[in-house]
Scaffold this motif. Structure first.
Motif, PDB file in Angstrom:
ATOM      1  N   ARG A   1     -11.590  14.079   5.030  1.00 66.17           N
ATOM      2  CA  ARG A   1     -10.721  12.771   4.934  1.00 66.17           C
ATOM      3  C   ARG A   1      -9.526  13.186   3.924  1.00 66.17           C
ATOM      4  N   ASN A   2     -10.133  13.907   2.836  1.00 70.30           N
ATOM      5  CA  ASN A   2      -9.178  14.430   1.650  1.00 70.30           C
ATOM      6  C   ASN A   2      -9.861  15.931   1.227  1.00 70.30           C
TER       7      ASN A   2
ATOM      8  N   LEU B   1       0.898  -1.142  -0.031  1.00 71.70           N
ATOM      9  CA  LEU B   1      -0.054  -0.142  -0.005  1.00 71.70           C
ATOM     10  C   LEU B   1       0.876   1.516   0.056  1.00 71.70           C
TER      11      LEU B   1
ATOM     12  N   PRO C   1      -9.380   4.738  11.553  1.00 68.99           N
ATOM     13  CA  PRO C   1      -8.332   5.733  12.095  1.00 68.99           C
ATOM     14  C   PRO C   1      -8.276   7.209  11.786  1.00 68.99           C
TER      15      PRO C   1
ATOM     16  N   ARG D   1       1.010   8.127   6.613  1.00 65.02           N
ATOM     17  CA  ARG D   1       1.485   7.553   7.808  1.00 65.02           C
ATOM     18  C   ARG D   1       1.426   6.053   7.400  1.00 65.02           C
TER      19      ARG D   1
ATOM     20  N   CYS E   1      -3.046   3.035   9.094  1.00 69.47           N
ATOM     21  CA  CYS E   1      -4.521   2.889   8.616  1.00 69.47           C
ATOM     22  C   CYS E   1      -4.749   1.482   8.457  1.00 69.47           C
ATOM     23  N   ASP E   2      -3.741   0.582   8.842  1.00 72.50           N
ATOM     24  CA  ASP E   2      -4.165  -0.882   8.730  1.00 72.50           C
ATOM     25  C   ASP E   2      -4.992  -1.419   9.670  1.00 72.50           C
ATOM     26  N   LEU E   3      -5.824  -2.451   9.342  1.00 69.59           N
ATOM     27  CA  LEU E   3      -6.616  -3.117  10.041  1.00 69.59           C
ATOM     28  C   LEU E   3      -6.211  -3.458  11.573  1.00 69.59           C
TER      29      LEU E   3
ATOM     30  N   GLU F   1     -12.979   9.176   1.911  1.00 69.24           N
ATOM     31  CA  GLU F   1     -11.835   8.483   1.975  1.00 69.24           C
ATOM     32  C   GLU F   1     -11.012   7.986   0.853  1.00 69.24           C
TER      33      GLU F   1
ATOM     34  N   TRP G   1     -10.915   0.807   2.161  1.00 75.54           N
ATOM     35  CA  TRP G   1     -10.035   1.587   1.964  1.00 75.54           C
ATOM     36  C   TRP G   1      -9.010   1.254   3.259  1.00 75.54           C
ATOM     37  N   VAL G   2      -9.483   0.955   4.110  1.00 79.46           N
ATOM     38  CA  VAL G   2      -8.394   0.422   5.413  1.00 79.46           C
ATOM     39  C   VAL G   2      -7.390  -0.617   5.022  1.00 79.46           C
ATOM     40  N   GLY G   3      -6.412  -0.445   5.346  1.00 78.40           N
ATOM     41  CA  GLY G   3      -5.196  -1.174   4.917  1.00 78.40           C
ATOM     42  C   GLY G   3      -5.175  -2.575   5.507  1.00 78.40           C
ATOM     43  N   GLY G   4      -4.602  -3.478   4.782  1.00 72.95           N
ATOM     44  CA  GLY G   4      -4.248  -4.842   5.428  1.00 72.95           C
ATOM     45  C   GLY G   4      -5.417  -5.568   5.366  1.00 72.95           C
TER      46      GLY G   4
ATOM     47  N   SER H   1      -5.484   9.905 -11.035  1.00 72.72           N
ATOM     48  CA  SER H   1      -5.421   8.907 -10.211  1.00 72.72           C
ATOM     49  C   SER H   1      -6.083   9.038  -8.860  1.00 72.72           C
ATOM     50  N   ILE H   2      -6.646   8.103  -8.389  1.00 72.07           N
ATOM     51  CA  ILE H   2      -7.622   8.413  -7.390  1.00 72.07           C
ATOM     52  C   ILE H   2      -6.924   8.163  -5.817  1.00 72.07           C
ATOM     53  N   PRO H   3      -7.316   8.732  -4.800  1.00 71.24           N
ATOM     54  CA  PRO H   3      -6.710   8.603  -3.432  1.00 71.24           C
ATOM     55  C   PRO H   3      -7.327   7.292  -2.991  1.00 71.24           C
ATOM     56  N   LEU H   4      -6.324   6.450  -2.409  1.00 69.05           N
ATOM     57  CA  LEU H   4      -7.009   5.027  -1.676  1.00 69.05           C
ATOM     58  C   LEU H   4      -7.329   5.238  -0.605  1.00 69.05           C
ATOM     59  N   GLN H   5      -6.968   6.251   0.290  1.00 66.93           N
ATOM     60  CA  GLN H   5      -7.203   6.649   1.443  1.00 66.93           C
ATOM     61  C   GLN H   5      -7.140   8.012   1.820  1.00 66.93           C
ATOM     62  N   PRO H   6      -7.649   8.195   3.053  1.00 69.07           N
ATOM     63  CA  PRO H   6      -7.538   9.805   3.652  1.00 69.07           C
ATOM     64  C   PRO H   6      -5.963  10.173   3.273  1.00 69.07           C
ATOM     65  N   LEU H   7      -5.612  11.334   3.173  1.00 67.81           N
ATOM     66  CA  LEU H   7      -4.281  11.674   3.067  1.00 67.81           C
ATOM     67  C   LEU H   7      -3.721  11.443   4.479  1.00 67.81           C
ATOM     68  N   TRP H   8      -4.197  11.616   5.609  1.00 65.62           N
ATOM     69  CA  TRP H   8      -3.833  11.154   6.906  1.00 65.62           C
ATOM     70  C   TRP H   8      -3.176   9.774   6.867  1.00 65.62           C
ATOM     71  N   CYS H   9      -3.747   8.870   6.272  1.00 64.86           N
ATOM     72  CA  CYS H   9      -3.257   7.494   6.022  1.00 64.86           C
ATOM     73  C   CYS H   9      -2.232   7.370   5.144  1.00 64.86           C
TER      74      CYS H   9
ATOM     75  N   TRP I   1      -6.607   1.075  17.054  1.00 59.48           N
ATOM     76  CA  TRP I   1      -7.665   1.988  16.809  1.00 59.48           C
ATOM     77  C   TRP I   1      -8.982   1.255  16.635  1.00 59.48           C
TER      78      TRP I   1
ATOM     79  N   TYR J   1      -4.193  19.563   6.624  1.00 61.81           N
ATOM     80  CA  TYR J   1      -3.270  18.558   6.165  1.00 61.81           C
ATOM     81  C   TYR J   1      -1.848  19.393   5.868  1.00 61.81           C
TER      82      TYR J   1
END
Lengths: 552, 552
Positions: free
Chosen positions: B186-187, A516, B296, A544, A548-550, B482, B435-438, A533-541, B289, B235
Motif C-alpha cells: 500500500r505504501n 483530498l 481500490p 490518482r 479511491c473515492d467511495l 494504507e 482512508w477511502v476518499g469522499g 507527515s503521514i500518508p493519508l492513502q496508499p500512494l496509488w491513490c 470499485w 510505484y
C-alpha cells in the motif's frame, strides 16, 4: 461517459494544490518555469524593509529550489515535460505594499491583537515570463503571499515549474485566530521540535501557537523570579524552556507570522508546583488520585488563600513580560471541587473570609486577569470559567471551548469571544487508547480518533445567530501529550492539523472529496521539508485523484 | 500502610525490566558494574563458531556500551550511585552449548521449520564479579540469551550497571511463531526501515517477519523471470525490492534470529498485476470499485484460467527460491466473488471445464501449494481459504486467522495449525479513520484502536480443548499500510507490537499493571537505539511505576 471522465480527470490534474484554499483564485493551464536566476525583490516603495521580510524572502527562495516536490500524478511529472519544455521562465517576483501602508516587521504584525491583524494579499503570476507580484497592506500579508507562491511549484528532473498559470489570487483569512495547541508538560519537546512545528504551521498559514506549557506533571518554563518552579518541576535540568529559549521560539514564530499565546494553567493542573511550594497545593499527591484529579498526580493551587492568589497574580505579571503576544491564557479547566472540599486549609480560608467557593474563585481569577490587564494583555480561559462558575469575567476575555462544540452557543450568549477547540472535532490525541495504568480494555475518553475529514466538516458558526458571528475568533486543533513525545509529534499532527487551518482561513463548507488531492499535495510538501507527515492513502491513490473515492 | 507501600515500591524499583518476561527468573538486589574491559567469549567447546554468532556478540557489546539508558526512576539513576559505587565489576560473559549440540549458524537455526526451532537458554549473572554465562543447545538460544543480557544494564554518569544480581534465568518460548506483519504494497518502505524494524523485533525476541510484499496497489518485488511485475507494478523504479535487497534483508533477519515468511497474496489483492498482464485480471479497474473489490483498485487473478493457474504456480516456485524460510504464504483473503460472477472469461473457463467456483479455486490453490511443496515449503493462507471455500488443503497448511479471533476454533477443528493474526486484537492500523476518499465522517472498519493493553490480554488458547493446543503455532501483530509510510512506521508499531511478543514468548495471562513498567523500559531502550517508539504515558508516570494506575 468514459471520455468525459478522462477530460475531467485531466483538467483536475492541472488544478493547483494550494492549502489553505485562497478566497478568490483564477488560474489558467499554462506551464511556467522558474528561472535559475529567479529573484524576489522588494518594491522601492517599501522604505526600510524589516529584516524579517528579507529573511522570509530568503526562506521562500530556498524552498523554491529545495522542495523538489514531484507532482502527484502517475510518473510524478514525467508527463509534464512536453507541457513545460516550451514554457516561459519566470525570473522575478516583486513584493509591494499598497500606498499608505505602514511598514512594520512581520513579527510585529503577527503579534497584534486579533482585531488588528491584516493578512490579506494579492498574488499575480503571469504566464509569459513577465514579473510576478504580491501586494498587501502589511508585511504579514506579503508573507502569506510568499507562502502561497511557494505552493505553486513542482520539480521534475531539475526543472522547477508551475502548471496552472496565469494565476490571480485575492486572499484574506476568514478568521483572525488559526491555531495549534501543543502540551509540553505531559511530555517534553526539545526546542528544535517546536521550531519545526512552527515552520510547518506557517506552511498552512496557522498564525497562533497556543503553548500549554505547564501542567500537573511538569513545569518546564523558567520564569525569572520563579525559577524554583522549573528547578523542582521540570523533568530534568535539560528539559526546560529558558527565557532565552522562549525568546528564540517567540521570535522564530513571529518571523513566520505566528503569535505565541502561552497558557499557564491555573488553579487546577498545578500539582507539580507542590514540588517547590507544597504549602500552595491542596490534595497534593492525594490518593486515590482519581477522587481528587482528572489525571495523576492530584494537586491544585489553594486559590482561596490570599498568599497563593497574590503569588499567582505576580506570576502572570512575570509570564506576561516573557511573551509579547496580546493574549495570555490562565487556563481554568477541570477544577476538581472535591479536592477543595477535603482541604482543611481551603475550607479555613473560605470560612475566615466569609466567601463562597465561586466568590473566592472569582477573586482569584480577577487577580490573575488584573495582573494581565495591567501588563496590557487580554486573558484567555477554558470554558468552565464562564459556564460552570459564573465568574463575571471581563467582557474581552477569550474563551476556549474544549468539552464539546455544543457549548459554544452558551459561551457566545454570555457575550464572550470564542476560540474553537472542541475535543469532539479537534483533539489530535483522541482514539489512541487509555494511558492510565491498570486498565486492560480501556479506550480513550474522547474516542474515536478525530480524522482530518471530520475536523474539516466543522462549522464555526453552527447554532449561532448572524449577529453573533463576530464573536467567533477562529479555532485550532490541539495535542495533549500523555501519549506523545518527539518520536510521534509530526505523525500525530500532520497533515491533520491542516484541516482546521483551512476551515479557519478559507471558511467552512469545504468538501472533503475536493480537498483530498490538495491535502496530499501539502502533506508531501511537508515531507520534502523533513516533516514526518503521514500518508493519508496508499500512494496509488495519492497519484490518482478521486480514484479511491467511495463512489468512484 | 504508607510505609508498606514504600517498601513495596522500593522492591519494585529493583525488579529487572526484561521484555518478554523469561519463563523462570530468580534475581537478587545486588548491584553489579560492567567492566570497561568487558568481554564476551565463546566456549572452546564450540568448535568453529559461525560468523553470525561472532556478529551477535559484537552487536551486544556495542549495545551494552551505547544504549546509555537511564533507569526509569526519578533522577534516572542518580539514586543508584550509592548502591553501585561499591559494586563488583563483571568482566566476562561466556557462551556455551550443551555437549552434543550441533553447531549451526543462528540464521540456519532461525530458518528451521516451526517444530524444529530451539530458542531455549540459561543465563547466569553472579553478583561477585565472577564470569556470567549463557548456555543453550543452539546458537539461536545463545542469541536469545544475549538479548536478555543486554536488557539488564543501565547507564548513569558513565557507569554501566545492573541492579538486580545475582540473576538466574531459564527461558524458552511458549510458541515457536512470534511474528510481525508488514505490508509494503500500500505504501513502500525503504530497505533501511525494514532493517531497523528487524533490529527492534529482535530486541523483543520476535522471530518471524511476515512480509506482505505485494497487493493491488503495487508490486515492489523483483522476481527473476517475472521482472515485468515490478517493472510495471512498483510505484517507481526506486521503490522496489531487488533480489539483492531480499537476500540482504533475509540475511540480516536471520542473523538476528528472524525468519522471513513472504506473502504474495493471490488470487485476490492482485489488481496491479494487470499493469503487466491485463489479460490475467478479472474486473481490472472496474467501476464502481466498491462492487468489485474490498478497496481500490479492483482486479483479481483469473484463477479459473489454466494459463493463469500455471503461471501462478511457477511464480511461487520462483518466489520460493528467493526466500530460505520453510514457509511461504499464498494469501487468499477477501476474494470478491461478484468480480468473477461478472467476468465473462472466468465464467467461460468454469463452464468449459465443468467446474464449480470452489472446484476451480481448489485446483488453483493446489497448484500454487504444489509448487511450494515441490520447493520444500509449507504453505500458509488466510482463514477464508479453509473456512469459506472448503478447499481441503494439505493438513500441514498454516492458517492465519485475521477476521476475528472467534474464527480460530473453526480452523483448529478442521485440523489446521493456526497463526493468530486477529484484527480485533492485533491490527496496528485500526482506529485511525477511514482512508477511502469522499467519506467525511467515516471511521476505520476495525475501530477502535487496538491498544497494547488489549493485545496483551489475548489468550491464544481461548475456546480450545487441551488436545488442540498444539495446533496453535503463535501469532503476531500486523500493520496494513494504507495510512502508514516511513514517517510513521516506528510510532505505529512500537512499543505496541511488544505486547504480542510477550504473549507468545512468555505465554498468556500477563497482567497489564505489572507489565507497564517493563514495557516503558523496553520502549525507552528502543528510543536509545534510534527507534521512534512512542511514550505510553507522561514521563512523570514512566518514572514512578504504578503511581498512574487507575487504582493508585
Amino acid at each position: 461517459m468514459m471520455s468525459l471522465w478522462l477530460v475531467l480527470s485531466a483538467a483536475v490534474s492541472l488544478v493547483g494544490a494550494l492549502w489553505p484554499l485562497p478566497q478568490n483564485l483564477t488560474q489558467g493551464n499554462t506551464a511556467l518555469r522558474l528561472s535559475g536566476n529567479f529573484d524576489i525583490t522588494i518594491s522601492p516603495g517599501i522604505s526600510e524593509p524589516p529584516q524579517d521580510l528579507y529573511d522570509a524572502i530568503s526562506r521562500t527562495r530556498s524552498h523554491l529550489f529545495t522542495d523538489d516536490l514531484g507532482r502527484l500524478v502517475v510518473g510524478r511529472g514525467a508527463g509534464d515535460v512536453s507541457t513545460f519544455e516550451t514554457a516561459a521562465y519566470l525570473s522575478s517576483l516583486t513584493l509591494s505594499l499598497e500606498p499608505g501602508s505602514s511598514v512594520l516587521s512581520i513579527t510585529a504584525e503577527a503579534q497584534k491583537p486579533l482585531e488588528e491583524r491584516d493578512e490579506a494579499y494579492t498574488l499575480t503570476v503571469p504566464s509569459n515570463g513577465s514579473v510576478a507580484s504580491i501586494t498587501a497592506t502589511s508585511t504579514l500579508g506579503l508573507l502569506r503571499g510568499l507562502t502561497t507562491f511557494e505552493q505553486l511549484w513542482y520539480e521534475y528532473d531539475g526543472t522547477i515549474y508551475a502548471v496552472n498559470t496565469p494565476i490571480q489570487i485575492e486572499d484574506v483569512p476568514a478568521y483572525p485566530y488559526r491555531g495549534l495547541m501543543l502540551d509540553t508538560a505531559r511530555n517534553y519537546f526539545p526546542v528544535s521540535d517546536i521550531l519545526r512545528t512552527l515552520d510547518t504551521m506557517s506552511l498552512v498559514k496557522i498564525n497562533e501557537f497556543n503553548w500549554h506549557i505547564s501542567d500537573s506533571q511538569s513545569f518546564p518554563l523558567q520564569i525569572p523570579g520563579y525559577m524554583e518552579l522549573s528547578e523542582y518541576g521540570a523533568y530534568s535540568p535539560q528539559m526546560i524552556y529558558s527565557p532565552n529559549d522562549v525568546e528564540y521560539i517567540v521570535s522564530y514564530a513571529g518571523a513566520r507570522g505566528i503569535d505565541v499565546m502561552v497558557e499557564v494553567d491555573t488553579p487546577g493542573h498545578t500539582s507539580i508546583i507542590g514540588e517547590s511550594h507544597p504549602e500552595f497545593i491542596a490534595c497534593y499527591l492525594a490518593r486515590p488520585w482519581a477522587s481528587y484529579a482528572g489525571e495523576p498526580p492530584a494537586g491544585q493551587l489553594r486559590f482561596a488563600n490570599a498568599t497563593v492568589a497574590n503569588w499567582s497574580a505576580e506570576l502572570f505579571t512575570a509570564v506576561a513580560q516573557m511573551f509579547p503576544s496580546s493574549m495570555v491564557s490562565t487556563g481554568g479547566d477541570e477544577i476538581q471541587t472535591y479536592c477543595y472540599d477535603m482541604d482543611e486549609e481551603t475550607q479555613y480560608d473560605l470560612n475566615s473570609t466569609g466567601r463562597t467557593f465561586n466568590e473566592a474563585l472569582t477573586d482569584y481569577v480577577r487577580g490573575t486577569h488584573g495582573a494581565l490587564a495591567a501588563a496590557g494583555k487580554t486573558p484567555a480561559v477554558w470554558e468552565e470559567m464562564v459556564l460552570d462558575y459564573n465568574l463575571s469575567l471581563s467582557s474581552d476575555t477569550l474563551v476556549l471551548v474544549w468539552i464539546s462544540s455544543d457549548d459554544v452557543k452558551a459561551v457566545v450568549d454570555q457575550g464572550f469571544r470564542v476560540i474553537h477547540a472542541a475535543s469532539n472535532y479537534f483533539y489530535l490525541d483522541c482514539g489512541a487508547g487509555e494511558w492510565v495504568g491498570g486498565d486492560p480494555t480501556g479506550n480513550s475518553w474522547c474516542d474515536p480518533f478525530k480524522t482530518w475529514q471530520y475536523a474539516y466538516t466543522f462549522d464555526p458558526l453552527a447554532n449561532l445567530t448572524s449577529d453573533q458571528y463576530s464573536q467567533i475568533m477562529g479555532g485550532q486543533q490541539l495535542l495533549w501529550t500523555e501519549q506523545s513525545g518527539p518520536d510521534n509529534l509530526d505523525p500525530i499532527i500532520w497533515p491533520r492539523a491542516a484541516a482546521s487551518a483551512e476551515v479557519f482561513w478559507s471558511g467552512a463548507g469545504g468538501n472533503v472529496t475536493a480537498a483530498l488531492p490538495r491535502l496530499h499535495d501539502v502533506s508531501f510538501r511537508m515531507q520534502q521539508r523533513g516533516v514526518r507527515s503521514i500518508p493519508l492513502q496508499p500512494l496509488w491513490c495519492a497519484l490518482r485523484p478521486y480514484e479511491c473515492d467511495l463512489d468512484w
